[in-house]
Design a protein around this motif. Structure first.
Motif, mmCIF file in Angstrom:
data_model
loop_
_atom_site.group_PDB
_atom_site.id
_atom_site.type_symbol
_atom_site.label_atom_id
_atom_site.label_comp_id
_atom_site.label_asym_id
_atom_site.label_seq_id
_atom_site.Cartn_x
_atom_site.Cartn_y
_atom_site.Cartn_z
ATOM 1 N N SER A 59 1.151 -0.731 0.054
ATOM 2 C CA SER A 59 0.248 0.327 0.053
ATOM 3 C C SER A 59 0.778 1.117 0.117
ATOM 4 O O SER A 59 0.689 2.042 -0.363
ATOM 5 N N ILE A 60 2.086 1.349 0.748
ATOM 6 C CA ILE A 60 3.094 2.496 1.023
ATOM 7 C C ILE A 60 3.317 2.648 -0.615
ATOM 8 O O ILE A 60 3.860 3.723 -0.773
ATOM 9 N N HIS A 105 2.962 5.414 -3.537
ATOM 10 C CA HIS A 105 4.633 7.086 -3.749
ATOM 11 C C HIS A 105 5.026 6.400 -4.963
ATOM 12 O O HIS A 105 5.803 7.098 -5.869
ATOM 13 N N THR A 106 4.465 5.193 -5.766
ATOM 14 C CA THR A 106 4.899 4.878 -7.595
ATOM 15 C C THR A 106 3.884 4.974 -7.821
ATOM 16 O O THR A 106 2.946 3.488 -7.964
ATOM 17 N N ARG A 128 3.382 4.510 -10.856
ATOM 18 C CA ARG A 128 3.316 3.328 -12.236
ATOM 19 C C ARG A 128 2.999 2.226 -11.130
ATOM 20 O O ARG A 128 2.588 0.822 -12.103
ATOM 21 N N PHE A 129 3.726 1.534 -10.385
ATOM 22 C CA PHE A 129 3.484 0.030 -9.627
ATOM 23 C C PHE A 129 1.651 0.493 -8.811
ATOM 24 O O PHE A 129 0.898 -0.928 -8.905
ATOM 25 N N ARG A 130 1.117 1.852 -8.240
ATOM 26 C CA ARG A 130 -0.160 1.524 -8.068
ATOM 27 C C ARG A 130 -1.094 1.085 -9.028
ATOM 28 O O ARG A 130 -2.257 -0.188 -9.121
ATOM 29 N N ARG A 131 -0.726 1.342 -11.103
ATOM 30 C CA ARG A 131 -1.380 0.849 -11.778
ATOM 31 C C ARG A 131 -1.439 -0.352 -11.744
ATOM 32 O O ARG A 131 -2.425 -0.737 -12.854
ATOM 33 N N ILE A 132 -0.626 -1.336 -11.237
ATOM 34 C CA ILE A 132 -0.404 -2.418 -11.507
ATOM 35 C C ILE A 132 -1.027 -3.069 -10.491
ATOM 36 O O ILE A 132 -2.154 -4.039 -10.675
ATOM 37 N N ILE A 133 -1.861 -2.666 -9.803
ATOM 38 C CA ILE A 133 -2.333 -3.518 -8.199
ATOM 39 C C ILE A 133 -3.667 -2.712 -8.025
ATOM 40 O O ILE A 133 -4.438 -3.302 -7.833
ATOM 41 N N GLU A 134 -4.253 -2.081 -9.350
ATOM 42 C CA GLU A 134 -5.119 -0.642 -9.419
ATOM 43 C C GLU A 134 -5.367 -0.670 -10.858
ATOM 44 O O GLU A 134 -4.652 -0.426 -11.278
ATOM 45 N N ASP A 135 -7.041 -0.754 -10.779
ATOM 46 C CA ASP A 135 -7.616 -1.250 -11.730
ATOM 47 C C ASP A 135 -7.504 0.350 -12.630
ATOM 48 O O ASP A 135 -7.786 0.869 -12.017
ATOM 49 N N GLU A 136 -7.352 0.554 -13.306
ATOM 50 C CA GLU A 136 -7.929 2.037 -13.773
ATOM 51 C C GLU A 136 -9.745 1.802 -14.328
ATOM 52 O O GLU A 136 -9.853 1.134 -14.489
ATOM 53 N N PRO A 137 -10.116 3.417 -14.349
ATOM 54 C CA PRO A 137 -11.444 3.855 -14.312
ATOM 55 C C PRO A 137 -12.106 3.222 -16.074
ATOM 56 O O PRO A 137 -10.729 3.828 -17.094
ATOM 57 N N ILE A 138 -12.852 2.656 -16.029
ATOM 58 C CA ILE A 138 -12.899 2.168 -17.623
ATOM 59 C C ILE A 138 -14.522 3.492 -17.978
ATOM 60 O O ILE A 138 -15.316 3.249 -16.872
#
Length: 235
Positions: free
Chosen positions: A86-87, A91-92, A94-104
């Motif tokens: 989560s931390i 702060h990253t 690019r990594f956030r996009r891996i674990i969180e889906d983009e809105p569609i």
């Protein structure tokens, strides 16, 4: 003596009760350490964490032979990994996009995007149901419909269908702000009353609204604009 911790084939009922208390307090502390999250914003990482923690700490509550030390240590490690991810995600980007889906975007400028519906594995009937649940049954009023990362669909209506605001009417009403609970279930919340007035003022307000005392009121709130809401007790 410590069978509730080490485990035993003949663990007594009070041992299971002690285990339940320990697990409850332990999970409570884990949640406090991880931080407060809105239930509506739970993502895939939070869901996985909840399932794993429930499975790890749930088994020793039903199987008295299992020692409690192993599940507690495994839960601590899982919580540590979850907090670390989560931390890092915070702060990253690019990594956030891996674990969180983009809105569609499912609907754009009033046009339903069929390919995006198939991508999100949402049927047209389910999509229309979600729109109705959000008081957006008239498709001609919708500008955008978006599948958010938590699985809910948000709706943005066309500007001409937005409700008129006081600013549109060139009015400047006083902000209502946060409502304070002054009476709850017939009991005066003195700490909240002292923030906005006195007990004598509250008693006068109660009588002004036709009540003899606080015991006749189930809920009384006061917002920052001075508006009073009263819900009486059912007799």
């Amino acid at each position: 003596m410590f069978d509730f911790w080490m485990g035993s084939e003949t663990l007594p009922i009070y041992g299971f009760m002690i285990r339940a208390g320990i697990v409850y307090v332990y999970i409570f502390l884990i949640v406090k350490v991880l931080g407060q999250r809105s239930m509506g914003s739970i993502d895939a990482l939070d869901f996985i964490f909840g399932v794993v923690i429930g499975d790890i700490l749930g088994e020793p509550l039903t199987d008295g032979e299992l020692p409690l030390s192993g599940p507690v240590a495994a839960a601590a490690l899982t919580a540590g990994l979850h907090l670390t991810l989560s931390i890092v995600a915070l702060h990253t980007p690019r990594f956030r996009r891996i674990i969180e889906d983009e809105p569609i975007i499912l609907m754009k400028h009033g046009e339903i995007l069929h390919d995006e519906l198939r991508k999100a594995k949402i049927t047209l009937e389910s999509f229309l149901m979600d729109l109705r649940l959000r008081s957006a049954s008239d498709l001609s009023e919708i500008d955008y419909a978006i599948l958010e990362m938590n699985g809910t669909i948000s709706v943005i209506k066309k500007s001409k269908y937005d409700a008129a605001t006081p600013n549109d009417l060139q009015q400047s009403p006083r902000s209502k702000g946060y409502s304070s609970v002054l009476i709850e279930d017939g009991h005066i919340i003195e700490a909240n009353v002292r923030k906005v007035g006195t007990l004598d003022w509250l008693r006068g307000t109660i009588q002004q609204y036709g009540y003899s005392n606080a015991e006749d009121i189930f809920l009384l709130t006061l917002d920052e604009a001075g508006n009073v809401f009263i819900s009486p007790k059912k007799k």
